[in-house]
Enzyme design. Structure first.
Site, mmCIF file in Angstrom:
data_model
loop_
_atom_site.group_PDB
_atom_site.id
_atom_site.type_symbol
_atom_site.label_atom_id
_atom_site.label_comp_id
_atom_site.label_asym_id
_atom_site.label_seq_id
_atom_site.Cartn_x
_atom_site.Cartn_y
_atom_site.Cartn_z
ATOM 1 N N LEU A 1 0.791 -1.058 -0.007
ATOM 2 C CA LEU A 1 0.044 -0.041 -0.061
ATOM 3 C C LEU A 1 0.991 1.383 -0.050
ATOM 4 O O LEU A 1 1.948 1.093 0.671
ATOM 5 C CB LEU A 1 -0.902 -0.057 1.397
ATOM 6 C CG LEU A 1 -1.870 -1.097 1.377
ATOM 7 C CD1 LEU A 1 -2.546 -0.895 2.656
ATOM 8 C CD2 LEU A 1 -2.699 -1.022 0.016
ATOM 9 N N ASP A 2 0.610 2.425 -0.316
ATOM 10 C CA ASP A 2 1.524 3.661 -0.651
ATOM 11 C C ASP A 2 1.518 3.902 0.711
ATOM 12 O O ASP A 2 0.748 3.760 1.554
ATOM 13 C CB ASP A 2 0.621 4.629 -1.566
ATOM 14 C CG ASP A 2 0.515 4.190 -3.005
ATOM 15 O OD1 ASP A 2 1.244 3.300 -3.245
ATOM 16 O OD2 ASP A 2 -0.426 4.851 -3.548
ATOM 17 N N LYS A 3 2.575 4.993 1.032
ATOM 18 C CA LYS A 3 2.831 5.480 2.251
ATOM 19 C C LYS A 3 1.475 5.858 2.817
ATOM 20 O O LYS A 3 1.374 5.813 4.230
ATOM 21 C CB LYS A 3 3.950 6.305 2.287
ATOM 22 C CG LYS A 3 4.366 6.935 3.492
ATOM 23 C CD LYS A 3 5.811 7.529 3.220
ATOM 24 C CE LYS A 3 6.331 8.219 4.421
ATOM 25 N NZ LYS A 3 7.347 9.279 4.375
ATOM 26 N N HIS B 1 0.332 2.465 -7.952
ATOM 27 C CA HIS B 1 -0.511 3.655 -7.526
ATOM 28 C C HIS B 1 -1.954 3.349 -8.255
ATOM 29 O O HIS B 1 -2.240 4.406 -9.015
ATOM 30 C CB HIS B 1 0.255 5.078 -7.987
ATOM 31 C CG HIS B 1 1.304 5.358 -7.043
ATOM 32 N ND1 HIS B 1 1.287 5.024 -5.762
ATOM 33 C CD2 HIS B 1 2.346 6.198 -7.583
ATOM 34 C CE1 HIS B 1 2.553 5.688 -5.131
ATOM 35 N NE2 HIS B 1 2.969 6.470 -6.231
ATOM 36 N N LYS C 1 -5.001 5.527 -7.615
ATOM 37 C CA LYS C 1 -4.818 6.957 -7.884
ATOM 38 C C LYS C 1 -4.999 7.184 -9.320
ATOM 39 O O LYS C 1 -5.087 8.301 -9.593
ATOM 40 C CB LYS C 1 -3.568 7.276 -6.975
ATOM 41 C CG LYS C 1 -3.669 7.194 -5.607
ATOM 42 C CD LYS C 1 -2.555 7.559 -4.818
ATOM 43 C CE LYS C 1 -2.596 7.363 -3.300
ATOM 44 N NZ LYS C 1 -1.070 7.100 -2.811
#
Ligand code: URA
Length: 249
Positions: A113-115, A196, A199
């Site tokens: 998962l992204d930060k 990503h 997004k």
């Protein structure tokens, strides 16, 4: 004479080694718990850390059955601000939130998962299961809750359902998009996990993502009782469902 010739079953091992392999306790803690009478083997208090136990033996700690399965599965509510990695020279990772025993055991996050993304993260040392959960061929849906700038419209739902091509030519598999309430938030369902991806897909529709949280992965739902940064072991039912999913695919 070998252990086998002496008649010692091959799956027998020291009690402390077997319990420590769950990643829940250190050998020192196990020794203390034996002294305190908190560990039972087949209903009787364990006496020594080195006594031999095998697959047939029933182990409890404080009255709770202990599953000495070869793999450990942990559900974490990933907080924002941590990397989904096992280690990093400069930044904190999700593994830093685990106990020292689990870190020693080598648990790793299943997918990234992204930060700034929060929500469900599975950590395990079961490499084969992790691989299957991430493979698009295995059809394991990942569901995300996204807050967006703007409002999700029918044309956005259609575009994701058809499989978007992103700016760099990346072809995405068909994805689910369900607007919630006034359309400023939505559920996105993916079968893959490109960099990503949520997004980028929503940004390509002119709806940049403001916040993203993963709610589920296949049959595994985020336990909302877990605050961001908290984790717990999967229960037997959750592990069984993950394994069943594996047989269905
Ligand atoms: N898609 C994203 O864009 N980010 C994540 O962290 C997960 C899916």
């Amino acid at each position: 004479m070998t252990e086998q010739e002496k008649g010692v079953a091959l799956d027998m091992e020291r009690l402390d080694k077997r319990l420590a392999s769950t990643g829940r306790w250190s050998r020192k803690e196990i020794k203390d718990m034996i002294r305190q009478g908190r560990i039972l083997v087949n209903g009787l208090p364990a006496r020594r850390p080195e006594e031999k136990v095998g697959d047939e033996d029933h182990l409890t700690v404080d009255g709770q059955e202990v599953d000495c399965a070869p793999f450990v599965y942990v559900m974490m509510h990933k907080p924002a601000g941590l990397l989904s990695a096992t280690e990093d020279k400069r930044q904190r990772t999700v593994v830093d939130l685990l106990s020292p025993e689990l870190r020693r055991r080598g648990l790793f996050p299943v997918g990234r998962l992204d930060k700034d993304t929060t929500g469900l993260l599975l950590l395990t040392d079961d490499g084969a299961l992790a691989h299957e959960l991430l493979s698009p061929k295995k059809h394991v849906d990942k569901v995300y809750l996204a807050q967006v700038e703007g409002r999700i419209e029918v044309a956005d739902v259609t575009a994701l359902a058809e499989g978007m091509v992103l700016g760099d030519g990346l072809q995405c598999l068909p994805a689910g998009l369900e607007p919630l309430g006034d359309g400023e938030s939505c559920l996105v369902t993916l079968r893959e996990g490109k960099y990503h991806q949520v997004k980028r897909m929503l940004a390509a529709r002119g709806k940049p993502v403001l916040a993203l949280k993963r709610l589920s992965m296949g049959p595994l739902q985020l336990d909302e009782a877990l605050a961001p940064g908290e984790w717990r072991y999967l229960n037997a039912d959750e592990v069984a469902k993950l394994r069943e999913g594996r047989l269905d695919t």
